[in-house]
Scaffold this active site. Sequence first.
Site, PDB file in Angstrom:
ATOM      1  N   HIS A  19       0.814  -1.209   0.000  1.00 36.06           N
ATOM      2  CA  HIS A  19       0.000   0.000   0.000  1.00 36.06           C
ATOM      3  C   HIS A  19       0.855   1.270   0.000  1.00 36.06           C
ATOM      4  O   HIS A  19       0.423   2.297  -0.522  1.00 36.06           O
ATOM      5  CB  HIS A  19      -0.998  -0.040   1.169  1.00 36.06           C
ATOM      6  CG  HIS A  19      -2.023  -1.132   0.988  1.00 36.06           C
ATOM      7  ND1 HIS A  19      -2.579  -1.838   2.017  1.00 36.06           N
ATOM      8  CD2 HIS A  19      -2.576  -1.655  -0.158  1.00 36.06           C
ATOM      9  CE1 HIS A  19      -3.436  -2.737   1.544  1.00 36.06           C
ATOM     10  NE2 HIS A  19      -3.442  -2.643   0.235  1.00 36.06           N
ATOM     11  N   SER A 100      -6.779  -1.649  -0.934  1.00 31.64           N
ATOM     12  CA  SER A 100      -6.427  -0.978  -2.189  1.00 31.64           C
ATOM     13  C   SER A 100      -7.606  -0.193  -2.808  1.00 31.64           C
ATOM     14  O   SER A 100      -7.401   0.932  -3.284  1.00 31.64           O
ATOM     15  CB  SER A 100      -5.842  -1.970  -3.189  1.00 31.64           C
ATOM     16  OG  SER A 100      -6.625  -3.140  -3.286  1.00 31.64           O
ATOM     17  N   GLU A 118     -13.815  -8.744  -7.730  1.00 40.11           N
ATOM     18  CA  GLU A 118     -13.720  -9.578  -6.520  1.00 40.11           C
ATOM     19  C   GLU A 118     -14.581 -10.801  -6.762  1.00 40.11           C
ATOM     20  O   GLU A 118     -15.774 -10.699  -7.018  1.00 40.11           O
ATOM     21  CB  GLU A 118     -14.180  -8.788  -5.285  1.00 40.11           C
ATOM     22  CG  GLU A 118     -14.306  -9.613  -4.012  1.00 40.11           C
ATOM     23  CD  GLU A 118     -13.072 -10.439  -3.636  1.00 40.11           C
ATOM     24  OE1 GLU A 118     -11.966  -9.876  -3.556  1.00 40.11           O
ATOM     25  OE2 GLU A 118     -13.223 -11.665  -3.443  1.00 40.11           O
ATOM     26  N   ASP A 148     -13.983 -13.027 -12.047  1.00 40.34           N
ATOM     27  CA  ASP A 148     -12.566 -13.368 -12.066  1.00 40.34           C
ATOM     28  C   ASP A 148     -11.763 -12.176 -12.634  1.00 40.34           C
ATOM     29  O   ASP A 148     -11.929 -11.803 -13.799  1.00 40.34           O
ATOM     30  CB  ASP A 148     -12.414 -14.613 -12.963  1.00 40.34           C
ATOM     31  CG  ASP A 148     -10.985 -15.106 -13.040  1.00 40.34           C
ATOM     32  OD1 ASP A 148     -10.047 -14.335 -12.737  1.00 40.34           O
ATOM     33  OD2 ASP A 148     -10.807 -16.272 -13.425  1.00 40.34           O
ATOM     34  N   ASP A 169      -3.361  -8.260  -7.064  1.00 38.42           N
ATOM     35  CA  ASP A 169      -3.026  -8.675  -5.702  1.00 38.42           C
ATOM     36  C   ASP A 169      -3.728  -9.991  -5.355  1.00 38.42           C
ATOM     37  O   ASP A 169      -4.535 -10.055  -4.426  1.00 38.42           O
ATOM     38  CB  ASP A 169      -3.465  -7.529  -4.759  1.00 38.42           C
ATOM     39  CG  ASP A 169      -3.146  -7.808  -3.307  1.00 38.42           C
ATOM     40  OD1 ASP A 169      -2.271  -8.645  -3.046  1.00 38.42           O
ATOM     41  OD2 ASP A 169      -3.775  -7.174  -2.438  1.00 38.42           O
TER      42      ASP A 169
HETATM   43  N1  SAM Z   1      -6.138  -5.925  -2.993  1.00 44.80           N
HETATM   44  C1  SAM Z   1      -6.751  -5.971  -1.671  1.00 44.80           C
HETATM   45  C2  SAM Z   1      -6.156  -4.880  -0.822  1.00 44.80           C
HETATM   46  O1  SAM Z   1      -5.005  -4.494  -1.031  1.00 44.80           O
HETATM   47  O2  SAM Z   1      -6.873  -4.382   0.039  1.00 44.80           O
HETATM   48  C3  SAM Z   1      -6.602  -7.317  -1.027  1.00 44.80           C
HETATM   49  C4  SAM Z   1      -6.950  -8.474  -1.900  1.00 44.80           C
HETATM   50  S1  SAM Z   1      -6.763 -10.069  -1.221  1.00 44.80           S
HETATM   51  C5  SAM Z   1      -5.030 -10.274  -1.115  1.00 44.80           C
HETATM   52  C6  SAM Z   1      -7.180 -11.087  -2.592  1.00 44.80           C
HETATM   53  C7  SAM Z   1      -8.651 -11.099  -2.936  1.00 44.80           C
HETATM   54  O3  SAM Z   1      -8.829 -11.686  -4.209  1.00 44.80           O
HETATM   55  C8  SAM Z   1      -9.520 -11.907  -1.988  1.00 44.80           C
HETATM   56  O4  SAM Z   1     -10.545 -11.094  -1.504  1.00 44.80           O
HETATM   57  C9  SAM Z   1     -10.101 -13.058  -2.845  1.00 44.80           C
HETATM   58  O5  SAM Z   1     -11.431 -13.375  -2.522  1.00 44.80           O
HETATM   59  C10 SAM Z   1     -10.029 -12.456  -4.218  1.00 44.80           C
HETATM   60  N2  SAM Z   1      -9.890 -13.410  -5.346  1.00 44.80           N
HETATM   61  C11 SAM Z   1      -9.322 -14.635  -5.365  1.00 44.80           C
HETATM   62  N3  SAM Z   1      -9.261 -15.095  -6.648  1.00 44.80           N
HETATM   63  C12 SAM Z   1      -9.786 -14.134  -7.442  1.00 44.80           C
HETATM   64  C13 SAM Z   1      -9.961 -13.989  -8.840  1.00 44.80           C
HETATM   65  N4  SAM Z   1      -9.569 -14.949  -9.702  1.00 44.80           N
HETATM   66  N5  SAM Z   1     -10.514 -12.849  -9.309  1.00 44.80           N
HETATM   67  C14 SAM Z   1     -10.906 -11.868  -8.455  1.00 44.80           C
HETATM   68  N6  SAM Z   1     -10.763 -11.937  -7.119  1.00 44.80           N
HETATM   69  C15 SAM Z   1     -10.193 -13.056  -6.619  1.00 44.80           C
END
Ligand code: SAM
Length: 284
Positions: A19, A100, A118, A148, A169
Amino acid sequence: MFSYRHAFHAGNHADVLKHSVFVHILDYFNRKDAPYWVIDTHAGAGLYDLRSEWALTNGEFVDGLDRVLQAQEMPVMIERYLEEVHAFNPDGVANFYPGSPWLALSALRDRDRLRLFEMHPSEAEVLKHNVAEQGRSALRQTTVYEADGFEGLKSQLPPPTRRGIVIMDPSYEDKQDYRRTLQAVNEGLKRFATGCFAVWYPLVQRREVQELTRSLERLETPWVHASLTVRKPADDGFGLHGSGMFVLNPPWTLHAELARTLPWLRDKLAVDDRATFSLTQNEG
Ligand code: SAM
């Protein structure tokens, strides 16, 4: 596959690195009036309550955000990151942690846009609710896709503004995420060669980590690659001993800022004497 909930990890050492870099990129984009898009392929819930049962279960922010908050002096990059965290905690106590999407919303001007992916249904629901709570302006600027992000990214590129940041991420719980990240970056660059792509990855004992970073480093697009190790890898091979940020088409200011910030972060976030960092770049 979808067991990952970021609330368990909010504000940990990996979030501090990720971040801080993200805020720096957003600040850089705001130097010019021209509008831009932010596309967040793995958005999470957006905003986290550090007093919640989930956040307190692991208490990971104690060895991350909390350590940084206690510092008297800090590099500019961390000062800016903490300003953003404080903005969500007007009473002075860090109860809420901006993920984020929230850091992006805080940076965006009227004409800028935010696209959030998400895939986890309950996380997406919380995210939609959180965005709605921000009011009309946030709703107008933001689209949340319960989909996705690796697949969805293609449909957003290039953004109509031709200026944009893609933040990727994934949780990497599924080891396919390493391959899919690389593929999404490659396809993304074909559609939007000048876009800034910021990729987070975990430092865990898996060969896929090195395969991903080596492949990214072979790209001819200019990049900056930072990693921060906070502890020695666990004997049982599990757990996160650090993380990295790989930024393609980075702000020209990023490398110098990280050179000032990473030694400080290593000292502040070290759990044992194996804490270290690395910083490399390809100026293209
Ligand atoms: N980027 C966020 C932040 O910095 O606040 C944190 C994200 S967290 C590490 C990863 C997220 O991706 C989770 O909420 C999970 O449910 C979601 N996720 C997992 N596979 C995914 C996909 N193929 N496409 C979109 N979201 C996905």
